[in-house]
Design a protein around this motif. Sequence first.
Motif, mmCIF file in Angstrom:
data_model
loop_
_atom_site.group_PDB
_atom_site.id
_atom_site.type_symbol
_atom_site.label_atom_id
_atom_site.label_comp_id
_atom_site.label_asym_id
_atom_site.label_seq_id
_atom_site.Cartn_x
_atom_site.Cartn_y
_atom_site.Cartn_z
ATOM 1 N N TYR A 1 -35.094 -18.145 78.719
ATOM 2 C CA TYR A 1 -33.976 -18.665 77.926
ATOM 3 C C TYR A 1 -33.766 -17.789 76.694
ATOM 4 O O TYR A 1 -32.619 -17.451 76.361
ATOM 5 C CB TYR A 1 -34.271 -20.114 77.521
ATOM 6 C CG TYR A 1 -33.277 -20.680 76.549
ATOM 7 C CD1 TYR A 1 -32.008 -21.062 76.968
ATOM 8 C CD2 TYR A 1 -33.595 -20.811 75.200
ATOM 9 C CE1 TYR A 1 -31.092 -21.563 76.074
ATOM 10 C CE2 TYR A 1 -32.685 -21.308 74.304
ATOM 11 C CZ TYR A 1 -31.430 -21.680 74.732
ATOM 12 O OH TYR A 1 -30.518 -22.153 73.844
ATOM 13 N N SER B 1 -30.204 -16.070 76.126
ATOM 14 C CA SER B 1 -29.221 -16.675 75.213
ATOM 15 C C SER B 1 -29.204 -16.046 73.832
ATOM 16 O O SER B 1 -28.231 -16.214 73.110
ATOM 17 C CB SER B 1 -29.504 -18.163 75.079
ATOM 18 O OG SER B 1 -30.677 -18.354 74.331
ATOM 19 N N ARG B 2 -30.266 -15.350 73.424
ATOM 20 C CA ARG B 2 -30.297 -14.840 72.052
ATOM 21 C C ARG B 2 -29.797 -13.412 72.014
ATOM 22 O O ARG B 2 -30.322 -12.561 72.732
ATOM 23 C CB ARG B 2 -31.726 -14.882 71.496
ATOM 24 C CG ARG B 2 -32.306 -16.263 71.474
ATOM 25 C CD ARG B 2 -31.709 -17.049 70.362
ATOM 26 N NE ARG B 2 -31.743 -18.464 70.683
ATOM 27 C CZ ARG B 2 -31.839 -19.424 69.787
ATOM 28 N NH1 ARG B 2 -31.900 -19.124 68.514
ATOM 29 N NH2 ARG B 2 -31.852 -20.680 70.155
ATOM 30 N N ARG C 1 -24.338 -22.158 74.466
ATOM 31 C CA ARG C 1 -25.475 -21.736 75.286
ATOM 32 C C ARG C 1 -25.669 -22.677 76.457
ATOM 33 O O ARG C 1 -26.732 -22.727 77.045
ATOM 34 C CB ARG C 1 -26.737 -21.709 74.436
ATOM 35 C CG ARG C 1 -26.614 -20.788 73.251
ATOM 36 C CD ARG C 1 -27.990 -20.498 72.688
ATOM 37 N NE ARG C 1 -27.886 -19.488 71.654
ATOM 38 C CZ ARG C 1 -27.993 -19.763 70.371
ATOM 39 N NH1 ARG C 1 -28.238 -20.978 69.972
ATOM 40 N NH2 ARG C 1 -27.880 -18.805 69.479
ATOM 41 N N ALA D 1 -26.910 -21.087 79.743
ATOM 42 C CA ALA D 1 -28.304 -20.652 79.722
ATOM 43 C C ALA D 1 -29.250 -21.846 79.799
ATOM 44 O O ALA D 1 -30.243 -21.825 80.532
ATOM 45 C CB ALA D 1 -28.582 -19.835 78.455
#
Lengths: 118, 328
Positions: A21, A25-26, B86, B89
């Motif tokens: 994740y 996502s970052r 998000r 994700a």
Amino acid sequence: MEYLGYYNYWVFAILLMIGMYAVMSRPNLIKKLLGMAIFQSAVFLLYITMGKVEGGTAPILREGVADEIYSNPVPQVLILTAIVVGIATLALGLAIVVRIHEEYGTIEEDEIRRLDQQ
Amino acid sequence: MITLFGIFVLSLLVITGIGIVRATNLFAAVMLAGLFSLQMASMFFILNAADVALTEAAVGAGVATVLLLSGLALLDAEERRTGRSRRLAVTVAIATTLLMIYATFEKPRFGDPLAPANQHVAPWYLENTTELVDVPNVVTAILATFRGYDTLGELFVIFTAGVGVLFVLAVRPHNTRVARLPNADAQGLRHHLVPRVVGRLLVPFIVLFGLYVQFHADFGPGGGFQAGALVSAGFILYALLEGESAALEALSFRVLAGMIVAGALLFVGVGIAGVFLGGNFLDYAVLGSTPVAGQHIGILLVELGVGITVTGVLLTIFHAFSARVTGL
């Protein structure tokens, strides 16, 4: 109680996805590196868990004890070297991030992409 | 009791992992990552993997944290918050987690001695190590002898990564936007009395323990990988206390580069010596008067080679990053 033995495997699955994740996502490149490190640690946990034998001890043979149970040494050898390889590759990734920051002045993925398109 | 402790540490691991992802300050995230490694090391210890726990504690909690911090000194410490959704994700991550948890119900019971993983080659190693190699630590025996080829490969991966870091960081930045901290380094922690006095007391013992771990690998947990990480942790502590230049006086870049090459060459040299003495590559049995004595010599030299290269690579990487910060 029966499912308690699966707890290690569940934590493996959860940690693996926490790492994934972070990578997905970052946009921050350091966060991505840390996420990869968590992902890697989760795999280490899986291997070491599979090598554990109930009632066993660390695979260091003791003389004069015939019926001692030992845990599986093979995954341990594999993971032992993998940890050191892991830090070497982490350092390489960090070096590349440092160079990216020097060229672009940012380590956020979307900003780098925008600077590239200009 | 030990089961409960294991469950406690595993739960902490998950919480720390989430903390790393959520922290917006990257310094906080790196410190949490160090904590994560320490918890992982205790978990390995509970799972009977003493060698692995030692490595993870020295490498993950020690050296990796310092490297990431010295890298962060060159970067922005705050992660920029994006308003981006998000949801995708999160959905993918949760779905995959559930799928994997579903798959674990097919796995053998935890700690099952009859699980396929514990039935393949592992019993052979445990039964024959005493007769063929005669060292108590089976992990060292497999690492250095039975799977010597693999270890040689891993050593060259580390070697390559070290050389790669040097190549990437050897390029001088033509961009002066990078903030330099001119005086922060050369001083080290010289003006902080307590860390300096305590640290000075610790450094020799850390290095001594590293050497013990290096040469005691046949009998207890240890070996070149752990020893390399420990010795370099000692020298990194010295560099943090006394400043970069003092540490480079003790072990200069040239010496470190020599160590990287020398360790790898020692490993390969032991392998080739076996060929010249009539055995196969990395066959230690021909090195001594009896096969078992030869194995002992081979393991000692090979582990020494691993230790020298790992120390060299880790210290070189550390100095490469710090030189970037101070502009030395």
